[in-house]
Design a protein around this motif. Structure first.
Motif, PDB file in Angstrom:
ATOM      1  N   LYS A 154     -12.437  -5.924  11.868  1.00 57.87           N
ATOM      2  CA  LYS A 154     -12.881  -6.146  10.492  1.00 57.87           C
ATOM      3  C   LYS A 154     -13.353  -4.845   9.835  1.00 57.87           C
ATOM      4  O   LYS A 154     -13.101  -4.612   8.644  1.00 57.87           O
ATOM      5  N   THR A 155     -14.005  -4.033  10.610  1.00 59.07           N
ATOM      6  CA  THR A 155     -14.442  -2.748  10.056  1.00 59.07           C
ATOM      7  C   THR A 155     -13.238  -1.904   9.647  1.00 59.07           C
ATOM      8  O   THR A 155     -13.193  -1.352   8.548  1.00 59.07           O
ATOM      9  N   HIS A 156     -12.286  -1.807  10.559  1.00 66.38           N
ATOM     10  CA  HIS A 156     -11.070  -1.035  10.260  1.00 66.38           C
ATOM     11  C   HIS A 156     -10.399  -1.580   9.008  1.00 66.38           C
ATOM     12  O   HIS A 156     -10.053  -0.829   8.095  1.00 66.38           O
ATOM     13  N   VAL A 157     -10.244  -2.875   9.010  1.00 66.28           N
ATOM     14  CA  VAL A 157      -9.559  -3.516   7.893  1.00 66.28           C
ATOM     15  C   VAL A 157     -10.287  -3.231   6.576  1.00 66.28           C
ATOM     16  O   VAL A 157      -9.653  -2.927   5.561  1.00 66.28           O
ATOM     17  N   SER A 158     -11.594  -3.289   6.625  1.00 64.08           N
ATOM     18  CA  SER A 158     -12.374  -3.018   5.415  1.00 64.08           C
ATOM     19  C   SER A 158     -12.122  -1.603   4.912  1.00 64.08           C
ATOM     20  O   SER A 158     -11.943  -1.374   3.715  1.00 64.08           O
ATOM     21  N   ARG A 159     -12.105  -0.686   5.852  1.00 64.33           N
ATOM     22  CA  ARG A 159     -11.879   0.712   5.452  1.00 64.33           C
ATOM     23  C   ARG A 159     -10.478   0.876   4.876  1.00 64.33           C
ATOM     24  O   ARG A 159     -10.259   1.631   3.933  1.00 64.33           O
ATOM     25  N   ILE A 160      -9.555   0.156   5.456  1.00 62.67           N
ATOM     26  CA  ILE A 160      -8.174   0.200   4.944  1.00 62.67           C
ATOM     27  C   ILE A 160      -8.156  -0.258   3.486  1.00 62.67           C
ATOM     28  O   ILE A 160      -7.526   0.363   2.633  1.00 62.67           O
ATOM     29  N   TYR A 161      -8.900  -1.330   3.222  1.00 64.66           N
ATOM     30  CA  TYR A 161      -8.939  -1.840   1.851  1.00 64.66           C
ATOM     31  C   TYR A 161      -9.463  -0.782   0.902  1.00 64.66           C
ATOM     32  O   TYR A 161      -8.925  -0.570  -0.180  1.00 64.66           O
ATOM     33  N   GLU A 162     -10.524  -0.131   1.339  1.00 62.00           N
ATOM     34  CA  GLU A 162     -11.092   0.930   0.493  1.00 62.00           C
ATOM     35  C   GLU A 162     -10.044   1.993   0.187  1.00 62.00           C
ATOM     36  O   GLU A 162      -9.803   2.333  -0.965  1.00 62.00           O
ATOM     37  N   LYS A 163      -9.415   2.447   1.248  1.00 63.94           N
ATOM     38  CA  LYS A 163      -8.458   3.552   1.083  1.00 63.94           C
ATOM     39  C   LYS A 163      -7.223   3.155   0.291  1.00 63.94           C
ATOM     40  O   LYS A 163      -6.650   3.970  -0.433  1.00 63.94           O
ATOM     41  N   LEU A 164      -6.811   1.941   0.454  1.00 59.64           N
ATOM     42  CA  LEU A 164      -5.616   1.496  -0.268  1.00 59.64           C
ATOM     43  C   LEU A 164      -5.975   0.859  -1.601  1.00 59.64           C
ATOM     44  O   LEU A 164      -5.093   0.442  -2.346  1.00 59.64           O
ATOM     45  N   ASP A 165      -7.259   0.767  -1.854  1.00 63.57           N
ATOM     46  CA  ASP A 165      -7.720   0.139  -3.079  1.00 63.57           C
ATOM     47  C   ASP A 165      -7.200  -1.297  -3.177  1.00 63.57           C
ATOM     48  O   ASP A 165      -6.670  -1.718  -4.209  1.00 63.57           O
ATOM     49  N   ALA A 166      -7.353  -1.996  -2.082  1.00 61.84           N
ATOM     50  CA  ALA A 166      -6.893  -3.397  -2.045  1.00 61.84           C
ATOM     51  C   ALA A 166      -8.097  -4.296  -1.836  1.00 61.84           C
ATOM     52  O   ALA A 166      -9.138  -3.861  -1.346  1.00 61.84           O
ATOM     53  N   ARG A 167      -7.966  -5.510  -2.232  1.00 61.81           N
ATOM     54  CA  ARG A 167      -9.077  -6.444  -2.074  1.00 61.81           C
ATOM     55  C   ARG A 167      -8.712  -7.578  -1.125  1.00 61.81           C
ATOM     56  O   ARG A 167      -9.556  -8.353  -0.727  1.00 61.81           O
ATOM     57  N   ARG A 168      -7.432  -7.627  -0.817  1.00 59.28           N
ATOM     58  CA  ARG A 168      -6.962  -8.709   0.042  1.00 59.28           C
ATOM     59  C   ARG A 168      -5.999  -8.172   1.075  1.00 59.28           C
ATOM     60  O   ARG A 168      -5.342  -7.153   0.872  1.00 59.28           O
ATOM     61  N   ARG A 169      -5.925  -8.901   2.135  1.00 59.78           N
ATOM     62  CA  ARG A 169      -5.023  -8.574   3.235  1.00 59.78           C
ATOM     63  C   ARG A 169      -3.579  -8.404   2.766  1.00 59.78           C
ATOM     64  O   ARG A 169      -2.941  -7.377   3.019  1.00 59.78           O
ATOM     65  N   THR A 170      -3.092  -9.419   2.071  1.00 64.93           N
ATOM     66  CA  THR A 170      -1.701  -9.369   1.626  1.00 64.93           C
ATOM     67  C   THR A 170      -1.449  -8.206   0.671  1.00 64.93           C
ATOM     68  O   THR A 170      -0.385  -7.597   0.699  1.00 64.93           O
ATOM     69  N   GLN A 171      -2.463  -7.927  -0.127  1.00 61.04           N
ATOM     70  CA  GLN A 171      -2.330  -6.830  -1.080  1.00 61.04           C
ATOM     71  C   GLN A 171      -2.227  -5.489  -0.336  1.00 61.04           C
ATOM     72  O   GLN A 171      -1.406  -4.646  -0.685  1.00 61.04           O
ATOM     73  N   ALA A 172      -3.051  -5.356   0.672  1.00 56.13           N
ATOM     74  CA  ALA A 172      -3.025  -4.128   1.466  1.00 56.13           C
ATOM     75  C   ALA A 172      -1.653  -3.951   2.112  1.00 56.13           C
ATOM     76  O   ALA A 172      -1.061  -2.860   2.080  1.00 56.13           O
ATOM     77  N   VAL A 173      -1.129  -5.028   2.654  1.00 53.15           N
ATOM     78  CA  VAL A 173       0.179  -4.968   3.309  1.00 53.15           C
ATOM     79  C   VAL A 173       1.256  -4.576   2.301  1.00 53.15           C
ATOM     80  O   VAL A 173       2.105  -3.722   2.569  1.00 53.15           O
ATOM     81  N   GLN A 174       1.196  -5.177   1.142  1.00 52.50           N
ATOM     82  CA  GLN A 174       2.161  -4.897   0.078  1.00 52.50           C
ATOM     83  C   GLN A 174       2.119  -3.431  -0.315  1.00 52.50           C
ATOM     84  O   GLN A 174       3.134  -2.758  -0.370  1.00 52.50           O
ATOM     85  N   ARG A 175       0.906  -2.925  -0.533  1.00 53.91           N
ATOM     86  CA  ARG A 175       0.741  -1.524  -0.908  1.00 53.91           C
ATOM     87  C   ARG A 175       1.275  -0.611   0.191  1.00 53.91           C
ATOM     88  O   ARG A 175       1.969   0.361  -0.078  1.00 53.91           O
ATOM     89  N   ALA A 176       0.930  -0.933   1.413  1.00 55.69           N
ATOM     90  CA  ALA A 176       1.347  -0.107   2.551  1.00 55.69           C
ATOM     91  C   ALA A 176       2.871  -0.050   2.634  1.00 55.69           C
ATOM     92  O   ALA A 176       3.458   0.994   2.922  1.00 55.69           O
ATOM     93  N   ARG A 177       3.508  -1.170   2.365  1.00 52.53           N
ATOM     94  CA  ARG A 177       4.974  -1.223   2.374  1.00 52.53           C
ATOM     95  C   ARG A 177       5.524  -0.371   1.249  1.00 52.53           C
ATOM     96  O   ARG A 177       6.410   0.451   1.447  1.00 52.53           O
ATOM     97  N   GLU A 178       4.987  -0.623   0.094  1.00 52.03           N
ATOM     98  CA  GLU A 178       5.428   0.062  -1.111  1.00 52.03           C
ATOM     99  C   GLU A 178       5.307   1.577  -0.971  1.00 52.03           C
ATOM    100  O   GLU A 178       6.157   2.304  -1.453  1.00 52.03           O
ATOM    101  N   TRP A 179       4.277   1.994  -0.281  1.00 50.67           N
ATOM    102  CA  TRP A 179       4.047   3.421  -0.124  1.00 50.67           C
ATOM    103  C   TRP A 179       4.639   3.963   1.177  1.00 50.67           C
ATOM    104  O   TRP A 179       4.303   5.061   1.590  1.00 50.67           O
ATOM    105  N   ARG A 180       5.435   3.176   1.809  1.00 51.95           N
ATOM    106  CA  ARG A 180       6.135   3.585   3.037  1.00 51.95           C
ATOM    107  C   ARG A 180       5.166   4.061   4.116  1.00 51.95           C
ATOM    108  O   ARG A 180       5.386   5.099   4.746  1.00 51.95           O
ATOM    109  N   LEU A 181       4.102   3.304   4.269  1.00 50.73           N
ATOM    110  CA  LEU A 181       3.167   3.629   5.337  1.00 50.73           C
ATOM    111  C   LEU A 181       3.497   2.796   6.558  1.00 50.73           C
ATOM    112  O   LEU A 181       3.200   3.165   7.687  1.00 50.73           O
ATOM    113  N   ILE A 182       4.127   1.667   6.296  1.00 47.86           N
ATOM    114  CA  ILE A 182       4.605   0.808   7.378  1.00 47.86           C
ATOM    115  C   ILE A 182       6.016   0.352   7.008  1.00 47.86           C
ATOM    116  O   ILE A 182       6.420   0.447   5.857  1.00 47.86           O
ATOM    117  N   ALA A 183       6.729  -0.131   8.017  1.00 44.29           N
ATOM    118  CA  ALA A 183       8.126  -0.545   7.789  1.00 44.29           C
ATOM    119  C   ALA A 183       8.214  -1.838   7.002  1.00 44.29           C
ATOM    120  O   ALA A 183       7.309  -2.639   7.041  1.00 44.29           O
TER     121      ALA A 183
END
Lengths: 156, 156
Positions: free
Chosen positions: A127-156
DNA sequence: GGCAAGATCATTCTTTTGGGTGACGCATCG
DNA sequence: CGATGCGTCACCCAAAAGAATGATCTTGCC
């Protein structure tokens, strides 16, 4: 039938053959003599027809026949299955390796608990990691973070 | 120059022309008479050469010249940026259009509340749809549903 | 040695999600 | 006309996720 009889037959046969051949030869000579012009013309005709034929084949431009031949084209890796992480952006956003790791598991549809189990850490840690991820990706939700990460080619 | 002078010139010119033509005609007659065979052979030669040429062009198979011409091929939409929904599977899973709709918004990282607002329905309705999606996709989590939907080409 | 970054874990509290159930209106179809 | 499918909405309860804060430990670096 005696041997002499057989011999006679063979001799007469041979003589007959020779005779016929001779007659044919004479006939041929007569033909050549009387129809010399026609034969000459015929020969010329055949010769020139042949020449014309050869020339026709050789000297004319080959007919171009446009035919589409399907060719296997190797699809560029990058488009097929390949994926290259945008480490540029990753660094720029300050995402650590561990965070990318979590991100991938999130994208795979795993819950925090599942990620915790697979990563041998506590759920709280995840949860801590995930929270920090949200901060860095400027996301508020899990799905949003995943979407951003995909969009920015951080994950496949 | 008087008119009569001009007339004389014309008359003499015409006479000269006729004379030359006559001489040529006689020469031709003599040529034909003395070289009849050669002319005949020549004519035959030309004729058959022509026939051979025509036949050579018409009756033989066209020469195929295989020439590979690189052609710009438009990359199929589906592979480039486009996306084709696997309607086969969609139907097979019994996913309705509305559900796909919700699915897409989920994948975009929207919360139930946000989806509700954009779709002009209540949050409860969204939850119902989402729940049904989970059943059909055999998912237990939002991210998992999105992942499956992507994997099965139900959404981009 | 001490500082900074990264990874780990906990606790508390709020929000979001998810599960289960029931209900209503509206088409379509046999 | 009744059955069925779809979309809509509500309520309740439980689980998961997220926010905020604080703490420990290791490692690399000046």
């Amino acid at each position: 039938m005696t041997r002499s009889t057989v011999l006679h037959v063979l001799v007469f046969g041979a003589l007959g053959g020779v005779l016929i051949a001779a007659l044919k030869w004479l006939e041929y000579r007569w033909l050549v003599a009387t129809h010399a012009t026609e034969l000459y013309a015929g020969a010329v005709a055949i010769l020139f027809a042949a020449i014309g034929l050869v020339l026709g084949r050789k000297l004319t431009r080959p007919q171009i026949e446009i035919r589409e031949i399907p060719v296997e084209v190797p699809i560029p890796m990058a488009a097929a299955a390949g994926f290259t992480r945008d480490e540029q952006r990753q660094a720029q956003l300050g995402l650590t390796a561990r965070e990318i790791d979590m991100l991938e598991q999130m994208a795979a549809g795993l819950s925090n608990r599942e990620i915790a189990a697979r990563s041998f850490v506590s759920e709280n840690t995840v949860k801590t990691h995930v929270s920090r991820i949200y901060e860095k990706l400027d996301a508020r939700r899990r799905t949003q973070a995943v979407q951003r990460a995909r969009e920015w080619r951080l994950i496949a």
